[in-house]
Design an enzyme around this catalytic site. Structure first.
Site, PDB file in Angstrom:
ATOM      1  CE  LYS A 224      32.580  15.557  21.485  1.00 25.45           C
ATOM      2  NZ  LYS A 224      33.196  15.676  22.803  1.00 25.45           N
ATOM      3  NE  ARG A 258      38.250  10.816  22.067  1.00 23.75           N
ATOM      4  CZ  ARG A 258      37.120  10.514  21.450  1.00 23.75           C
ATOM      5  NH1 ARG A 258      36.359  11.470  20.952  1.00 23.75           N
ATOM      6  NH2 ARG A 258      36.737   9.262  21.326  1.00 23.75           N
TER       7      ARG A 258
HETATM    8  C1  9MG Z   1      35.068   9.452  24.211  1.00 24.87           C
HETATM    9  N1  9MG Z   1      34.931  10.870  23.985  1.00 24.87           N
HETATM   10  C2  9MG Z   1      33.988  11.487  23.213  1.00 24.87           C
HETATM   11  N2  9MG Z   1      34.144  12.815  23.274  1.00 24.87           N
HETATM   12  C3  9MG Z   1      35.203  13.047  24.094  1.00 24.87           C
HETATM   13  C4  9MG Z   1      35.846  14.198  24.554  1.00 24.87           C
HETATM   14  O1  9MG Z   1      35.420  15.408  24.222  1.00 24.87           O
HETATM   15  N3  9MG Z   1      36.894  14.068  25.375  1.00 24.87           N
HETATM   16  C5  9MG Z   1      37.329  12.834  25.753  1.00 24.87           C
HETATM   17  N4  9MG Z   1      38.386  12.771  26.593  1.00 24.87           N
HETATM   18  N5  9MG Z   1      36.745  11.694  25.352  1.00 24.87           N
HETATM   19  C6  9MG Z   1      35.699  11.815  24.540  1.00 24.87           C
END
Ligand code: 9MG
Length: 283
Positions: A224, A258
């Site tokens: 990010k 994630r």
């Molecule tokens: C779809 N998506 C993109 N970034 C995310 C994040 O930080 N958390 C979750 N749950 N989904 C995300």
């Protein structure tokens, strides 16, 4: 609140005694293209199998980008992108999550075998609560300020940690009231979704506050903008920064991370876990 022991995802019981890895599988025009305007679903499946072999516990399949400024896609397009992949992965007994905000996509994904709904709008769309309540699926309720197209224009909070925590606990209680059992709910502060770098770092530093709610915490920082701001690296060079952020999230109480770089994250978590607990790597 006691540490949650598991997350019930349909027939899968995800044991949370150790941190878990969710691998990202984006089925969008910039990924898995067949050279033209279509997706090669086989390429996506190969990537999912690779992520599972590398240590992913969950595969999160998404057909609509939620990146800042991303354009929305229709329900039909999203379904056409994700359903064949979900069906194939569920048939291979993968724990499949679907990243969607649309109740119609949720229902189609659940029918295709998805065991978790990852909703960046925390089931606020009309019919979303009911779609999940009618299934045995788990849900990840994420916080977002604004909408993906404009959310980074001027994010502001009175107290980012308290505001986000209160929102998530409120949504979790509404979900429970709608019939979604507590052990099917995870929460996520939504790094980068209507947040400046200072907001993201405050949330990461205070992730324990979220874990103390008793709901498992999912954290997504992989590649990010905040990682780019800290390291000065473009998106394709953010792997090391992302692994560091995932480790930091787990050290502050995250139960699930994630990520794009599953192998590197799983290795780092296994080393961290061995140091912390003496446990050897394993599922
Ligand atoms: C779809 N998506 C993109 N970034 C995310 C994040 O930080 N958390 C979750 N749950 N989904 C995300």
């Amino acid at each position: 609140m006691p540490h949650p022991t598991h997350l019930q995802c349909g027939s899968h019981r995800l044991d949370l005694a150790r941190p878990r890895v969710m691998g990202i599988l984006n089925i969008t025009p910039d990924s898995f293209a067949d050279g033209g305007r279509h997706f090669d679903h086989e390429l996506a499946l190969t990537h999912a199998r690779r992520m599972q072999a590398d240590g992913a516990d969950i595969i999160d399949v998404g057909g609509e980008s939620t990146r800042p400024g991303a354009a929305a896609v229709s329900e039909r397009t999203e379904i056409a992108r994700v359903i064949p992949v979900i069906e194939a992965l569920a048939a291979e007994k993968f724990l499949v999550s679907v990243d969607t905000m649309k109740p119609g996509v949720m229902r189609a994904a659940i029918a295709a075998g998805a065991a978790m709904i990852n909703d960046v709008r925390a089931l606020q769309a009309r019919g979303a609560l009911e779609a999940v309540a009618a299934s045995g699926c788990a849900v990840c309720l994420m916080h977002m300020q604004g909408k993906p197209r404009t959310m980074q224009s001027d994010p502001n909070y009175l107290d980012v940690v308290r505001d986000v925590r209160d929102f998530l606990v409120g949504r979790a209680l509404i979900a429970e009231g709608a019939g979604i059992a507590r052990d099917r709910i995870a929460i996520d502060p939504g790094f980068g979704f209507g947040k400046t770098m200072a907001h993201n770092l405050a949330l990461l530093r205070s992730l324990r506050v979220f874990a103390q709610t008793g709901y498992p915490v999912l954290a997504g920082l992989s590649r990010k903008a905040t990682i780019g701001e800290i390291t000065g690296r473009p998106v394709e060079e953010r792997m090391a920064g992302s692994v560091a952020a995932a480790l930091n999230a787990v050290a502050h109480g995250a139960a699930i991370v994630r990520v794009h770089d599953v192998r590197e994250t799983a290795d780092a978590l296994n080393v961290w876990l061995a140091v912390e607990t003496g446990a050897k790597a394993g599922k």
